[in-house]
Write a protein that holds these residues in place. Structure first.
Motif, PDB file in Angstrom:
ATOM      1  N   PRO A 105     -10.018  -4.122   4.620  1.00  0.00           N
ATOM      2  CA  PRO A 105      -8.579  -4.139   4.900  1.00  0.00           C
ATOM      3  C   PRO A 105      -8.190  -3.250   6.078  1.00  0.00           C
ATOM      4  O   PRO A 105      -7.251  -3.565   6.802  1.00  0.00           O
ATOM      5  CB  PRO A 105      -7.962  -3.633   3.594  1.00  0.00           C
ATOM      6  N   ALA A 106      -8.933  -2.162   6.288  1.00  0.00           N
ATOM      7  CA  ALA A 106      -8.641  -1.313   7.448  1.00  0.00           C
ATOM      8  C   ALA A 106      -8.887  -2.094   8.744  1.00  0.00           C
ATOM      9  O   ALA A 106      -8.081  -2.024   9.683  1.00  0.00           O
ATOM     10  CB  ALA A 106      -9.494  -0.053   7.406  1.00  0.00           C
ATOM     11  N   LEU A 107      -9.983  -2.842   8.792  1.00  0.00           N
ATOM     12  CA  LEU A 107     -10.252  -3.663   9.976  1.00  0.00           C
ATOM     13  C   LEU A 107      -9.221  -4.780  10.125  1.00  0.00           C
ATOM     14  O   LEU A 107      -8.827  -5.118  11.246  1.00  0.00           O
ATOM     15  CB  LEU A 107     -11.659  -4.250   9.911  1.00  0.00           C
ATOM     16  N   THR A 135       2.645  -4.442 -13.214  1.00  0.00           N
ATOM     17  CA  THR A 135       2.697  -3.274 -12.351  1.00  0.00           C
ATOM     18  C   THR A 135       2.456  -3.669 -10.904  1.00  0.00           C
ATOM     19  O   THR A 135       3.170  -3.224 -10.000  1.00  0.00           O
ATOM     20  CB  THR A 135       1.653  -2.231 -12.801  1.00  0.00           C
ATOM     21  N   LEU A 136       1.462  -4.516 -10.669  1.00  0.00           N
ATOM     22  CA  LEU A 136       1.178  -4.966  -9.308  1.00  0.00           C
ATOM     23  C   LEU A 136       2.361  -5.721  -8.725  1.00  0.00           C
ATOM     24  O   LEU A 136       2.732  -5.507  -7.568  1.00  0.00           O
ATOM     25  CB  LEU A 136      -0.075  -5.846  -9.292  1.00  0.00           C
ATOM     26  N   LEU A 137       2.980  -6.579  -9.508  1.00  0.00           N
ATOM     27  CA  LEU A 137       4.140  -7.335  -9.035  1.00  0.00           C
ATOM     28  C   LEU A 137       5.279  -6.394  -8.657  1.00  0.00           C
ATOM     29  O   LEU A 137       5.910  -6.556  -7.605  1.00  0.00           O
ATOM     30  CB  LEU A 137       4.593  -8.336 -10.099  1.00  0.00           C
ATOM     31  N   ALA A 138       5.525  -5.388  -9.472  1.00  0.00           N
ATOM     32  CA  ALA A 138       6.585  -4.425  -9.168  1.00  0.00           C
ATOM     33  C   ALA A 138       6.280  -3.647  -7.892  1.00  0.00           C
ATOM     34  O   ALA A 138       7.169  -3.441  -7.048  1.00  0.00           O
ATOM     35  CB  ALA A 138       6.766  -3.463 -10.341  1.00  0.00           C
ATOM     36  N   VAL A 139       5.030  -3.237  -7.730  1.00  0.00           N
ATOM     37  CA  VAL A 139       4.655  -2.481  -6.531  1.00  0.00           C
ATOM     38  C   VAL A 139       4.750  -3.348  -5.282  1.00  0.00           C
ATOM     39  O   VAL A 139       5.263  -2.911  -4.247  1.00  0.00           O
ATOM     40  CB  VAL A 139       3.235  -1.882  -6.699  1.00  0.00           C
ATOM     41  N   VAL A 140       4.298  -4.587  -5.360  1.00  0.00           N
ATOM     42  CA  VAL A 140       4.346  -5.479  -4.200  1.00  0.00           C
ATOM     43  C   VAL A 140       5.791  -5.803  -3.833  1.00  0.00           C
ATOM     44  O   VAL A 140       6.154  -5.786  -2.651  1.00  0.00           O
ATOM     45  CB  VAL A 140       3.523  -6.762  -4.453  1.00  0.00           C
ATOM     46  N   ILE A 141       6.638  -6.049  -4.819  1.00  0.00           N
ATOM     47  CA  ILE A 141       8.055  -6.314  -4.521  1.00  0.00           C
ATOM     48  C   ILE A 141       8.712  -5.078  -3.927  1.00  0.00           C
ATOM     49  O   ILE A 141       9.486  -5.173  -2.964  1.00  0.00           O
ATOM     50  CB  ILE A 141       8.791  -6.797  -5.790  1.00  0.00           C
ATOM     51  N   GLY A 142       8.393  -3.903  -4.469  1.00  0.00           N
ATOM     52  CA  GLY A 142       8.923  -2.658  -3.894  1.00  0.00           C
ATOM     53  C   GLY A 142       8.459  -2.445  -2.467  1.00  0.00           C
ATOM     54  O   GLY A 142       9.237  -2.030  -1.601  1.00  0.00           O
ATOM     55  N   GLY A 172       0.613  -8.261   1.346  1.00  0.00           N
ATOM     56  CA  GLY A 172      -0.622  -9.004   1.102  1.00  0.00           C
ATOM     57  C   GLY A 172      -1.840  -8.096   1.098  1.00  0.00           C
ATOM     58  O   GLY A 172      -2.723  -8.224   0.249  1.00  0.00           O
ATOM     59  N   LEU A 173      -1.893  -7.149   2.038  1.00  0.00           N
ATOM     60  CA  LEU A 173      -2.999  -6.188   2.051  1.00  0.00           C
ATOM     61  C   LEU A 173      -2.979  -5.320   0.801  1.00  0.00           C
ATOM     62  O   LEU A 173      -4.025  -5.031   0.215  1.00  0.00           O
ATOM     63  CB  LEU A 173      -2.932  -5.302   3.293  1.00  0.00           C
ATOM     64  N   LEU A 174      -1.791  -4.906   0.393  1.00  0.00           N
ATOM     65  CA  LEU A 174      -1.661  -4.104  -0.821  1.00  0.00           C
ATOM     66  C   LEU A 174      -2.180  -4.872  -2.029  1.00  0.00           C
ATOM     67  O   LEU A 174      -2.967  -4.345  -2.829  1.00  0.00           O
ATOM     68  CB  LEU A 174      -0.196  -3.698  -1.034  1.00  0.00           C
ATOM     69  N   ALA A 175      -1.783  -6.131  -2.149  1.00  0.00           N
ATOM     70  CA  ALA A 175      -2.248  -6.954  -3.273  1.00  0.00           C
ATOM     71  C   ALA A 175      -3.755  -7.197  -3.189  1.00  0.00           C
ATOM     72  O   ALA A 175      -4.450  -7.150  -4.210  1.00  0.00           O
ATOM     73  CB  ALA A 175      -1.499  -8.289  -3.288  1.00  0.00           C
ATOM     74  N   LEU A 176      -4.274  -7.404  -1.987  1.00  0.00           N
ATOM     75  CA  LEU A 176      -5.711  -7.623  -1.807  1.00  0.00           C
ATOM     76  C   LEU A 176      -6.513  -6.422  -2.297  1.00  0.00           C
ATOM     77  O   LEU A 176      -7.466  -6.568  -3.070  1.00  0.00           O
ATOM     78  CB  LEU A 176      -6.026  -7.888  -0.336  1.00  0.00           C
TER      79      LEU A 176
END
Length: 140
Positions: free
Chosen positions: A25-27, A81-88, A53-57
């Motif tokens: 993901p860094a690349l 939790t992932l959905l809440a973080v991605v929406i945030g 998208g990178l966060l979810a990946l």
């Protein structure tokens, strides 16, 4: 560079090199930034989606590695939790992007919004111990 990032993520997911989930993901992020620089585009309207998208990946990838080590997390709880973080993350990055389009006349309000966004990012990225302590010596 993006292709190498994808290969590294894939290598992590199939168990060849777990650190590929960090390097890949860094690349991908570096390739995205380079593409923006080459296009002479200061602000990209799709940046919030790319960041989310990178966060979810990374989150889903690390979760799959945890499942491989049989540290089971209830799937519904993790996905909520992932959905809440991605929406945030989408909301915060969209707000920063919108504020960036205000130009340099934003003054202190724009600076405060940027500082709040940076604080939110560090809060999201802050590692949690999850009740485990590393390098704990066994009791005798």
């Amino acid at each position: 560079m993006g292709g190498v990032g994808i290969v590294l993520v894939f290598a992590a997911l199939v168990g060849l090199w777990e650190d590929g989930l960090v390097a890949g993901p860094a690349l991908l992020l570096i390739a995205y930034a380079a593409a923006l620089a080459v296009a002479h585009q200061a602000l990209d309207p799709a940046a919030p989606i790319f960041g989310a998208g990178l966060l979810a990946l990374v989150d889903l990838g690390s979760w799959s590695l945890e499942l491989r080590e049989s540290r089971e997390v209830p799937p519904l709880h993790h996905l909520r939790t992932l959905l809440a973080v991605v929406i945030g993350a989408l909301a915060a990055s969209a707000a920063v992007l919108a504020a960036g389009e205000l130009g340099t006349g934003g003054g202190i309000a724009l600076w405060l919004l940027g500082a709040a966004a940076a604080g939110g990012i560090f809060t999201i990225l802050r590692p949690t111990s999850g009740g485990r302590t590393r390098n704990r010596r066994p009791e005798r």
